[in-house]
Design an enzyme around this catalytic site. Sequence first.
Site, PDB file in Angstrom:
ATOM      1  N   HIS A 189      47.301  28.190  33.361  1.00  0.00           N
ATOM      2  CA  HIS A 189      48.372  28.095  34.349  1.00  0.00           C
ATOM      3  C   HIS A 189      47.998  28.908  35.583  1.00  0.00           C
ATOM      4  O   HIS A 189      47.451  30.009  35.483  1.00  0.00           O
ATOM      5  CB  HIS A 189      49.692  28.611  33.765  1.00  0.00           C
ATOM      6  CG  HIS A 189      50.893  28.176  34.546  1.00  0.00           C
ATOM      7  ND1 HIS A 189      51.400  28.909  35.589  1.00  0.00           N
ATOM      8  CD2 HIS A 189      51.663  27.068  34.458  1.00  0.00           C
ATOM      9  CE1 HIS A 189      52.448  28.280  36.102  1.00  0.00           C
ATOM     10  NE2 HIS A 189      52.622  27.152  35.437  1.00  0.00           N
ATOM     11  N   HIS A 190      48.296  28.336  36.759  1.00  0.00           N
ATOM     12  CA  HIS A 190      47.853  28.953  38.011  1.00  0.00           C
ATOM     13  C   HIS A 190      48.520  30.311  38.251  1.00  0.00           C
ATOM     14  O   HIS A 190      48.051  31.105  39.073  1.00  0.00           O
ATOM     15  CB  HIS A 190      48.157  28.023  39.189  1.00  0.00           C
ATOM     16  CG  HIS A 190      47.117  28.070  40.266  1.00  0.00           C
ATOM     17  ND1 HIS A 190      46.586  29.249  40.752  1.00  0.00           N
ATOM     18  CD2 HIS A 190      46.483  27.088  40.953  1.00  0.00           C
ATOM     19  CE1 HIS A 190      45.693  28.988  41.689  1.00  0.00           C
ATOM     20  NE2 HIS A 190      45.609  27.698  41.838  1.00  0.00           N
ATOM     21  N   SER A 191      49.614  30.604  37.573  1.00  0.00           N
ATOM     22  CA  SER A 191      50.250  31.910  37.735  1.00  0.00           C
ATOM     23  C   SER A 191      49.374  33.037  37.195  1.00  0.00           C
ATOM     24  O   SER A 191      49.553  34.199  37.566  1.00  0.00           O
ATOM     25  CB  SER A 191      51.604  31.923  37.004  1.00  0.00           C
ATOM     26  OG  SER A 191      51.436  31.645  35.626  1.00  0.00           O
TER      27      SER A 191
END
Length: 535
Positions: A189-191
Amino acid sequence: MALEPSNQQYSPSSWVNQISSLLNIGSSLDMERGRKKMILKPILISKNLNKNVEEEAVLLSPTSQMFHEPDYNVYVLAIMGWKVPIEVDAMKAEIQRTMLKHPRFSSLQVMDEINGSGKMRWVPTTVNIDDHIIVPQIAHDNMDTDKLVEEYISNLSTTNVDMSKPLWEFHVLNMKTSHAEATSIFRIHHSIGDGTSLMSLLLSCFRTTSDPTSLPTLPVSSSKDKSNLSLSNNKKTIWSLMWQYLIKFWLLIKFWFNTVVDVFLFIATALFLKDSQSPFTTTRGYKWSTRQKYTYRTISLDDIKFIKNVTDCSVNDVVLGITQAAMSRYILRRYEVEGKRKFLPEGMRCRANVIVNLRPALGVQTLAETIEKNVKVIQGNCIGFVIFPLTIAQFSNPLDYVRKSKTSMDRKKHSLGSLCTFYVSKLFLKFFGFKGAAKLAKRVPFQTTLAMSNVIGPREEISCAGHPLVFVAPTCSGYPTGIMVHVCSYAKKLTFAIAADEGIIPDLNQLGDDFVDSFMLIKEAALSKLRTKAD
């Protein structure tokens, strides 16, 4: 450039309301996009459940939390090809030994239940490695394994990682393709981080093939100042010094002018400035599909450097030139098929939303040492945007695509536009919260033709747990744009990873072939130029 409102003309509330009304111009975007991928809600956690967990919990950065907004649920996909079939147990042990020591890969993203602020936190947890290593059983007898792998990656774009565990997965496809003996997809996930920080973290699990004890090294970009404004000591007269400072003053004015123009174009793009209609863009009322399609092509990095030397430019200029040439080939072919032969591509507005990392990478060596010492190093998302004009045309000399890229990129290099876009996004985040900032972040890629990113890979051939790597092709899913082009170098190779909504680009493999054909034409033109000089 000051972006704060003037107290004499606007109150803070009226200024926010005016910007909010401008943002409503694109409010139909969320309804049009209509992606049916289910967005999982963050886990709620009470502060009173475990005081020790509360003490260790760290807030997600605003940019990281923005990646959880609806229609902006972005995942990084690192597609890797291997020279040998993957031994799952050996790979699992290596990931557990190195990567799980990084706090973001061993933490949940939870939301406090009590304060109701909507803020999420990193909470350390115990990781069950078997929940993250996925080995699907796919029957592939007498089937095109290349298409099977591409379909599997496309199916990943329709699903999410369960929020009840750290947001990453490692998918293993032990089937031979035309590219490699086995393929794996690291979905993150890009977070958790941006492309540069994730690449450094991923490479910390690898060792060089020539020396299994050595870590990979990343190329160091050497900045060469081609403009020589200094004068010899015996010629430093009062007039020459005045002329020298006058040139520097002019360059400074040009620098700030370029910055103001770039920021204005970024804001205008977010609010109303949209690219011309083409096979790569969407029409109003277009229904986005639930899937993205992926393809990747690998070319020689040495040939890219050869073109760079012949044209006296940078590797990025050559990459952008190839991209412009490939898009021109595809668009002109599509318009010819549709019978629109009177179409003039020179008059169309076509731009790339180039994603730029604004923070220096920690480095593979430093990151590996900190992981071994159990030091918590947190690297998140620190990215800016550059709106880059693309030339769609049919040139008789293919090198003109590279020259056009160099001209535009030289101007972008003399600007603080990418840094200012980062602070503009923070300004929107401060006044409008996560939803307003996410809407701004979605508008920019939606209004431009394609998103583009460049990640530097290792200089040497590398291996992980005894598995030599053939290629690495990073890309994304869930990013709100019709088409994405990600470029990554590895040893003596350069890979273009192309992702597109399947409703926009039905023949994505043809577009991938256009990248290779354009590269070959530009290379041949560079060879011809070299032969001409030799004669």
